[in-house]
Each structure stands twice: as C-alpha cells, then as structure tokens.
Write a protein that holds these residues in place. Sequence first.
Motif, PDB file in Angstrom:
ATOM      1  N   ASN A  52       0.781  -1.317   0.085  1.00 12.59           N
ATOM      2  CA  ASN A  52       0.165  -0.029  -0.063  1.00 12.59           C
ATOM      3  C   ASN A  52       0.932   1.388  -0.005  1.00 12.59           C
ATOM      4  O   ASN A  52       0.489   2.349  -0.656  1.00 12.59           O
ATOM      5  CB  ASN A  52      -0.947  -0.032   1.375  1.00 12.59           C
ATOM      6  N   HIS A  86      -8.091   0.212  -3.414  1.00 14.54           N
ATOM      7  CA  HIS A  86      -7.055  -0.080  -2.383  1.00 14.54           C
ATOM      8  C   HIS A  86      -6.071   1.126  -1.817  1.00 14.54           C
ATOM      9  O   HIS A  86      -6.002   1.355  -0.868  1.00 14.54           O
ATOM     10  CB  HIS A  86      -6.148  -1.269  -2.917  1.00 14.54           C
ATOM     11  N   SER A  97     -10.851   5.642  -0.786  1.00 18.99           N
ATOM     12  CA  SER A  97     -10.193   4.254  -0.513  1.00 18.99           C
ATOM     13  C   SER A  97     -11.128   3.563   0.279  1.00 18.99           C
ATOM     14  O   SER A  97     -11.589   3.843   1.083  1.00 18.99           O
ATOM     15  CB  SER A  97      -9.019   4.646   0.299  1.00 18.99           C
TER      16      SER A  97
END
Length: 155
Positions: A52, A86, A97
């Motif tokens: 991420n 994501h 998100s």
Amino acid sequence: MPQNHSNVALSAQKHIEQNEDTDKLRELEAKVKSLELLMDISKQFNATLDANKLMRTILDKVAAVLDAEACSFWMKEKHSNDNVCHVSVGPVKNKISGMRLKQGTGIVGWVIENKQNTVIFDASKDKRFHKAVDHKTSFITKSILCVPLIVKEEC
C-alpha cells in the motif's frame, strides 16, 4: 527581386528547422520525464515491502508527472468480483479508499473487464462513467486516464 525571394525562402526554411528542433526537444523532454518516473518507481520497489505504501508513492509520482488532481488503484476482489479501491491520492483519498463497485461498473469496471486502457476527456459525456462515485465523494471528475495492470493474464 530574385535575391529578395531567396532571402524569404531562406528565412522560411530556418523557421521550419527551428520548429522541428523545438518539437524534437519537447519529445526528448517527455521521454526523459517518463524515464525519470520509471527510475523513481523502480527505486520504490526496492525501498519497501509494504504494497500500500508503495502504491501510494507510485500514485503520487504518476499524479505529479501527469499533473493529475487525483489517482486511485483498484483491484478486482476474487471472492465477490467487486472492484475495490485499495489506494488513493488526492483531495478525496479518504472517501474513495475502500470504496466498492460491482463488477463492470464505471470506467474502472470497463477497463478491468476489457483489459484495455482508456482516456476520457469529458467524463460527464461518457456512458460508462459512474456518477455515484462523484456524488459520494463530492469530487467532480473531469477527465480520466485508466490503465489496467495485467499480471499473468489477470487484470
């Protein structure tokens, strides 16, 4: 008089050559910018194992190079087939998100299903555009560049 015509012709030829040089310079500058982006991204791959964080860094760099207001990374969830955001960067990153869209919904859904990139210059006029995302985020999408990430034939 013939001398005057030849001076005009020479002047015009120089002007054309300067424009061609300017065009070549712009092309080279664009290529350098693209290579710098690729180099930065490859450095980031080596700098972190946090997927991420890596995607957020890449999206930040892509947004800067493209002069984009926002960017997001969506993936198709295997068990539900929903498309899930994501990672997102930009003014509504916290609202988008984690957002979920049914399979095939919106530009993202179309790109994932078709495994084709697309450029939309006026999102409001594209029938694939899913307005609900703008309504939920209070963000007005003007244009979209959407590119599939394909790994081992999977998008």
